[in-house]
Design a protein around this motif. Structure first.
Motif, PDB file in Angstrom:
ATOM      1  N   ALA A  43       0.986  -1.036   0.014  1.00  0.00           N
ATOM      2  CA  ALA A  43      -0.003   0.007  -0.039  1.00  0.00           C
ATOM      3  C   ALA A  43       0.873   1.324   0.004  1.00  0.00           C
ATOM      4  O   ALA A  43       2.011   1.325   0.783  1.00  0.00           O
ATOM      5  CB  ALA A  43      -0.805   0.073   1.001  1.00  0.00           C
ATOM      6  N   THR A  44       0.560   2.227  -0.789  1.00  0.00           N
ATOM      7  CA  THR A  44       1.299   3.452  -0.979  1.00  0.00           C
ATOM      8  C   THR A  44       0.082   4.542  -0.772  1.00  0.00           C
ATOM      9  O   THR A  44      -0.869   4.330  -1.052  1.00  0.00           O
ATOM     10  CB  THR A  44       2.208   3.708  -2.205  1.00  0.00           C
ATOM     11  OG1 THR A  44       0.986   3.943  -3.156  1.00  0.00           O
ATOM     12  CG2 THR A  44       2.926   2.474  -2.437  1.00  0.00           C
ATOM     13  N   PRO A  45       0.426   5.905  -0.892  1.00  0.00           N
ATOM     14  CA  PRO A  45      -0.573   6.782  -1.022  1.00  0.00           C
ATOM     15  C   PRO A  45      -1.308   7.002  -2.233  1.00  0.00           C
ATOM     16  O   PRO A  45      -2.307   7.523  -2.165  1.00  0.00           O
ATOM     17  CB  PRO A  45       0.090   8.156  -0.401  1.00  0.00           C
ATOM     18  CG  PRO A  45       1.382   7.722   0.194  1.00  0.00           C
ATOM     19  CD  PRO A  45       1.778   6.469  -0.448  1.00  0.00           C
ATOM     20  N   ASP A  46      -0.805   6.473  -2.956  1.00  0.00           N
ATOM     21  CA  ASP A  46      -1.470   6.380  -4.445  1.00  0.00           C
ATOM     22  C   ASP A  46      -2.350   5.307  -4.382  1.00  0.00           C
ATOM     23  O   ASP A  46      -3.479   5.319  -5.208  1.00  0.00           O
ATOM     24  CB  ASP A  46      -0.224   6.193  -5.538  1.00  0.00           C
ATOM     25  CG  ASP A  46       0.427   7.497  -6.064  1.00  0.00           C
ATOM     26  OD1 ASP A  46      -0.142   8.565  -5.986  1.00  0.00           O
ATOM     27  OD2 ASP A  46       1.655   7.417  -6.447  1.00  0.00           O
ATOM     28  N   LYS A  47      -2.097   4.228  -3.963  1.00  0.00           N
ATOM     29  CA  LYS A  47      -2.802   3.048  -3.798  1.00  0.00           C
ATOM     30  C   LYS A  47      -2.989   2.760  -2.504  1.00  0.00           C
ATOM     31  O   LYS A  47      -2.288   1.569  -2.088  1.00  0.00           O
ATOM     32  CB  LYS A  47      -2.513   1.930  -4.805  1.00  0.00           C
ATOM     33  CG  LYS A  47      -2.547   2.150  -6.439  1.00  0.00           C
ATOM     34  CD  LYS A  47      -3.914   2.507  -6.936  1.00  0.00           C
ATOM     35  CE  LYS A  47      -4.647   1.008  -6.847  1.00  0.00           C
ATOM     36  NZ  LYS A  47      -5.409   0.599  -7.833  1.00  0.00           N
ATOM     37  N   GLU A  48      -3.915   3.312  -1.764  1.00  0.00           N
ATOM     38  CA  GLU A  48      -3.939   3.133  -0.237  1.00  0.00           C
ATOM     39  C   GLU A  48      -4.175   1.568   0.222  1.00  0.00           C
ATOM     40  O   GLU A  48      -3.801   1.342   1.095  1.00  0.00           O
ATOM     41  CB  GLU A  48      -4.860   4.195   0.190  1.00  0.00           C
ATOM     42  CG  GLU A  48      -4.240   5.389   0.349  1.00  0.00           C
ATOM     43  CD  GLU A  48      -5.229   6.642  -0.577  1.00  0.00           C
ATOM     44  OE1 GLU A  48      -5.754   6.005  -1.320  1.00  0.00           O
ATOM     45  OE2 GLU A  48      -5.339   7.641  -0.059  1.00  0.00           O
ATOM     46  N   PHE A  49      -4.971   0.954  -0.654  1.00  0.00           N
ATOM     47  CA  PHE A  49      -5.473  -0.433  -0.149  1.00  0.00           C
ATOM     48  C   PHE A  49      -4.685  -1.438  -0.929  1.00  0.00           C
ATOM     49  O   PHE A  49      -5.033  -2.671  -1.154  1.00  0.00           O
ATOM     50  CB  PHE A  49      -6.922  -0.801  -0.464  1.00  0.00           C
ATOM     51  CG  PHE A  49      -7.756  -0.163   0.483  1.00  0.00           C
ATOM     52  CD1 PHE A  49      -7.386   0.845   1.680  1.00  0.00           C
ATOM     53  CD2 PHE A  49      -9.194  -0.083   0.314  1.00  0.00           C
ATOM     54  CE1 PHE A  49      -8.256   1.510   2.339  1.00  0.00           C
ATOM     55  CE2 PHE A  49      -9.985   0.684   1.086  1.00  0.00           C
ATOM     56  CZ  PHE A  49      -9.586   1.375   2.303  1.00  0.00           C
ATOM     57  N   GLY A  59      -9.474   7.094  -3.845  1.00  0.00           N
ATOM     58  CA  GLY A  59      -8.933   6.628  -2.486  1.00  0.00           C
ATOM     59  C   GLY A  59      -9.377   7.611  -1.443  1.00  0.00           C
ATOM     60  O   GLY A  59     -10.470   8.157  -1.435  1.00  0.00           O
ATOM     61  N   TRP A  60      -8.498   7.719  -0.350  1.00  0.00           N
ATOM     62  CA  TRP A  60      -8.949   8.810   0.560  1.00  0.00           C
ATOM     63  C   TRP A  60      -8.800  10.325   0.056  1.00  0.00           C
ATOM     64  O   TRP A  60      -9.187  11.122   0.667  1.00  0.00           O
ATOM     65  CB  TRP A  60      -7.908   8.593   1.763  1.00  0.00           C
ATOM     66  CG  TRP A  60      -8.124   7.156   2.688  1.00  0.00           C
ATOM     67  CD1 TRP A  60      -7.078   6.133   2.873  1.00  0.00           C
ATOM     68  CD2 TRP A  60      -9.475   6.751   3.429  1.00  0.00           C
ATOM     69  NE1 TRP A  60      -7.829   5.297   3.621  1.00  0.00           N
ATOM     70  CE2 TRP A  60      -8.995   5.633   3.866  1.00  0.00           C
ATOM     71  CE3 TRP A  60     -10.888   7.195   3.305  1.00  0.00           C
ATOM     72  CZ2 TRP A  60     -10.133   4.877   4.557  1.00  0.00           C
ATOM     73  CZ3 TRP A  60     -11.816   6.657   4.018  1.00  0.00           C
ATOM     74  CH2 TRP A  60     -11.360   5.433   4.589  1.00  0.00           C
ATOM     75  N   ASP A  61      -7.789   9.986  -0.987  1.00  0.00           N
ATOM     76  CA  ASP A  61      -7.787  11.546  -1.613  1.00  0.00           C
ATOM     77  C   ASP A  61      -7.995  11.506  -3.163  1.00  0.00           C
ATOM     78  O   ASP A  61      -7.714  10.500  -3.875  1.00  0.00           O
ATOM     79  CB  ASP A  61      -6.187  11.944  -1.624  1.00  0.00           C
ATOM     80  CG  ASP A  61      -5.888  12.568  -0.670  1.00  0.00           C
ATOM     81  OD1 ASP A  61      -6.580  13.490   0.132  1.00  0.00           O
ATOM     82  OD2 ASP A  61      -4.643  12.510   0.071  1.00  0.00           O
TER      83      ASP A  61
END
Ligand SMILES: Cc1cc2nc3c(=O)[nH]c(=O)nc-3n(C[C@H](O)[C@H](O)[C@H](O)COP(=O)(O)OP(=O)(O)OC[C@H]3O[C@@H](n4cnc5c(N)ncnc54)[C@H](O)[C@@H]3O)c2cc1C
Ligand code: SF4
Lengths: 549, 180
Positions: A43-49, A59-61
């Motif tokens: 998981a990364t901020p680009d693909k949070e799941f 995603g969240w953003d």
């Protein structure tokens, strides 16, 4: 769902979707391995799941489309920017709400009753389950309705870790662990094949063996020849005529910023609870200066999510099992429905509403984050000793999640932010959030219950249980069950929408998402969203035919 | 007792998958990539069926790579048919991971690079071990070695093997009398 129902009723529908087109048949990474992905799919901020999760563009953003959270509140809003929305990667848990869930206020004085009862919605549940294909069993559990015979597909047997948890919870704790109800095909269904019992459902399903609106609803609606879809169209307002009737919708073309106005005889809003509220609030006119349907100032209020608390543990009895295929449908095979209805009615629990338990763990395809977790538990060593440690621990981590019910409160709502605008120049949503005493009591009970189950089997609990419950309860929005922002009510001053999902203020505007819910029981929302959407669409189709919508 | 990173890793990942959120991994996204890191990640809509290799520039120098190779291979040497860490591609994995522009990886970079430059640090060493194991066990060889069977279409979902049922029944019989 509404587009499917309306086109099959003979009406022509234009679907406007802000995200991109999405084709599960060609875009789903079915058998791809973590090693094929950047960073092993972590998981990364680009693909949070995780890299392979079927969420495109969000995603969240969502870049360029922020939201704000009022001071002192915590809230997160999960969105996708793709055709089919979040149904492409949801958990597929498909539970009916029970009779008590529609009359909570009458039973315990909290929250709001629904302007309809279970008996009225039951035939629509039947229809949706028949259409989409749901596995499960009839268990005769209080307030967790069975489906009529012949509707549910056979459930798969529990996976090994679920079998173990069920033995201990059922035999030693009196907690029934029964087949989950899941929108996954364990038998062929119409022209859709059965599940492959492999490949992660959260990546989506290229063969259409689970429910995604892009595989189950949109293709048949398109074959009627009556559905047109425009993707990349961001709807922001519903204009009205002098009599307060909607004339269509206004939207912005993502590609070039051009503003379009589409005319229609009726409008159905199904942009998910919070975005539907936002569109209504942005629909200001002389007739509706505070936003369409917002004369009573209720749009955006009564926002709910599912309270949840989780306990994870390493379970020694699950170590060193012999290798065997145990992926199954990759999501829940079992769940524990609320089992204390009688005790609760007798006032013995100190909170009013039910909870259920979800299970996670097992001998899944090794994902990077799972492997990190067991590597951290591996005893020191190198070479073969270390390999033996990993093999011992694999499949022995279990995660139980208690899911409860929130009572709507004045401190949980969304509204237009007076200052912040998104990439389209539109006001963004500002969220306010507060859990109430009911949710805290319920989750405290759940945490103790889950920890007891693990302690009883001598498991090593990995979750820090020393924190006060208010601190471990997740911020609003985290369970991604936002609901209640435009709730149904018999009278306009109790909610903006009537018992059919139609705005009290404007007879040709319908809502078809969880914004409609007067309450959000512990059962996951999507089946009820679809049942209400189908019922509302049927009402709309009949009204249009009669000429009174 | 497991340390707190256990929570950070597994429960956060699972919580994400289940849509229950974790509260531990605060991916609010702002500034994670782009300005300040000098790099871009793979974005919010990468191709999933044929993933592209990550494009950020790799930062390990030859000396660091050599040292990493010997560390990793002493942790996970070749054993029978099992490849050693370097044979399993772990050096390239670390070069990708430690060069990546995301917060977890940037934190690992700050922790592990000094260690690769010769500064003894048990926390860094432990984290390196954890990442190495996770990377090794997500290779095709590792997936088989750990005892996973699957990722292949099944005609139906076969019953639990008798050996597994027996194992669990025996374990159940061994549980002590339940405390009231
Ligand atoms: C990880 C995860 C697990 C989940 N698990 C479960 C589960 O097990 N069971 C369950 O019942 N539910 C589950 N849910 C919740 C479920 O996904 C939602 O309840 C469901 O998708 C809501 O459907 P919706 O149509 O209201 O909203 P969405 O699925 O969000 O669809 C809304 C659509 O409208 C589009 N849209 C938004 N704004 C605009 C606009 N302004 N103009 C035009 N188009 C717009 C969106 O792009 C999207 O396509 C889960 C969710 C997540 C994320
Ligand atoms: S587990 Fe079954 S339903 Fe889910 S994605 Fe795989 S094949 Fe499709």
């Amino acid at each position: 769902m509404a587009a499917h129902a309306l086109t099959s009723a003979g009406l022509r529908v234009l679907m406007l979707e802000t995200g991109r087109d999405y084709d599960p048949a060609t875009e789903t990474p079915m058998f791809q391995l973590p090693a094929d992905a950047p960073l092993r799919g972590a998981a990364t901020p680009d693909k949070e799941f995780g890299f392979y999760d079927a969420t495109a563009g969000g995603g969240w953003d969502v870049p360029g489309e922020p939201y704000t959270v009022a001071e002192g509140s915590q809230f997160r809003w999960w969105r996708a920017r793709m055709l089919g929305g979040r149904t492409n990667h949801w958990g597929r848990m498909t539970l009916r709400f029970g009779p008590d869930d529609f009359r909570g206020r009458s039973l315990d004085g909290l929250g709001a009753d629904w302007p309809l009862d279970y008996a009225e919605l039951a035939p629509w549940y039947d229809r949706v389950e028949r259409l989409i294909g749901v596995f499960g069993a009839a268990e005769g559990i209080a307030n967790s309705p069975d489906s009529p015979d012949g509707i549910l597909l056979p459930p798969p047997r529990p996976r090994a870790f679920e079998h173990w948890m069920g033995m201990v919870m059922g035999r030693r704790h009196g907690i029934p662990v029964v087949p989950a109800h899941m929108a996954i095909l364990t038998r062929p269904h119409g022209d859709r094949p059965q599940c492959l019992f492999a490949t992660d459902c959260m990546r989506g399903c290229a063969i259409g063996a689970n429910f995604q609106s892009t595989t189950v609803l949109i293709p048949p609606a398109l074959t009627t020849g009556r559905l047109s879809i425009r993707t990349g169209m961001h709807v922001y307002a519903v204009p009205v005529d002098g009599s307060g009737r909607a004339t269509g919708v206004r939207c912005i073309d993502r590609a070039n910023g051009a503003v379009h106005e589409f005319k229609a005889r009726a409008v159905v809003l199904a942009a998910s609870s919070c975005e539907t509220a936002r569109i209504l609030l942005q629909s200001r006119s002389t007739a509706f200066p505070a936003g369409l349907g917002n004369d009573q100032g209720q749009v955006g209020h009564n926002l709910m999510d599912t309270p949840s608390v989780s306990v994870a543990a390493q379970v020694p009895q699950l170590e060193n099992l012999p290798p065997f295929a145990d992926e199954g449908v990759t999501l829940f095979h079992v769940y524990a429905p609320w089992w204390l209805t009688d005790e609760q009615r007798a006032g013995k629990l100190g909170f009013a509403r039910g909870c259920h338990i979800e299970f996670w763990g097992g001998r899944r395809l090794p994902e990077f984050d799972d492997m990190v977790a067991i590597a951290q538990l591996a005893r020191p060593g190198r070479g073969d000793a270390l390999h033996a440690e990993m093999q011992r621990l694999y499949g022995s981590l279990v995660y139980l999640s208690g899911r409860g019910e929130m009572i709507p409160n004045a401190g949980s709502r969304c509204e237009l932010d007076p200052d912040v605008k998104d990439r389209f120049g539109l006001p963004v949503l500002r969220f306010h959030w507060a859990w109430g005493a009911e949710e805290l009591a319920q989750m405290d009970f759940m945490r103790r219950t889950l920890a007891d189950v693990f302690r009883d089997m001598g498991a090593t609990i990995l979750t820090d249980l020393s924190q006060p419950i208010a601190q471990v309860m997740r911020p609003g929005g985290h369970v991604i069950h936002e609901a209640g922002t435009v709730r149904m009510a018999a009278r306009p001053n109790d909610g903006p929408v009537d018992r059919w999902g139609r705005l009290h203020a404007s007879a040709n505007v319908y809502v078809a998402d969880a914004g409609l819910f007067p309450s959000m029981p512990c059962k996951n929302p999507t089946l009820t969203i679809m049942a209400l959407a189908w019922r509302g669409a049927h009402h709309l189709a009949e009204s249009l035919k009669r000429g009174d919508a | 007792m497991p340390d707190r990173r256990t929570l950070l890793g597994w429960t956060a990942a699972v919580a994400g998958m289940l849509g229950v959120g974790s509260g531990l991994r605060a991916y609010l996204g702002t500034g994670a990539t782009g300005p300040g890191t000098g790099n871009a990640g793979y974005g919010k809509d990468p191709a999933l069926v044929e993933p592209q290799p990550s494009s950020w520039p790799r930062i390990l120098n030859d000396r660091q790579r050599d040292w990493l190779t010997s560390l990793l291979d002493s942790l996970l040497p070749r054993s029978g048919t099992l490849p050693s860490a370097s044979e399993a591609g772990l050096v390239a994995f670390f070069d990708e991971w430690l060069s990546a522009p995301y917060p977890d990886q940037l934190a690992d970079r700050a922790l592990i690079l000094p260690f690769l430059d010769g500064h003894a640090d048990p926390v860094a060493e432990n984290r390196l071990r954890t990442l190495a194991l996770a990377a090794w066990y997500t290779t095709p060889a590792g997936i088989t070695a750990i005892g996973f069977v699957g990722n292949e279409a099944q005609p139906d979902f076969a019953p639990l093997p008798i050996a597994v049922l027996d194992h669990l029944e025996r374990a159940f019989a061994l549980l002590p009398e339940k405390q009231p």
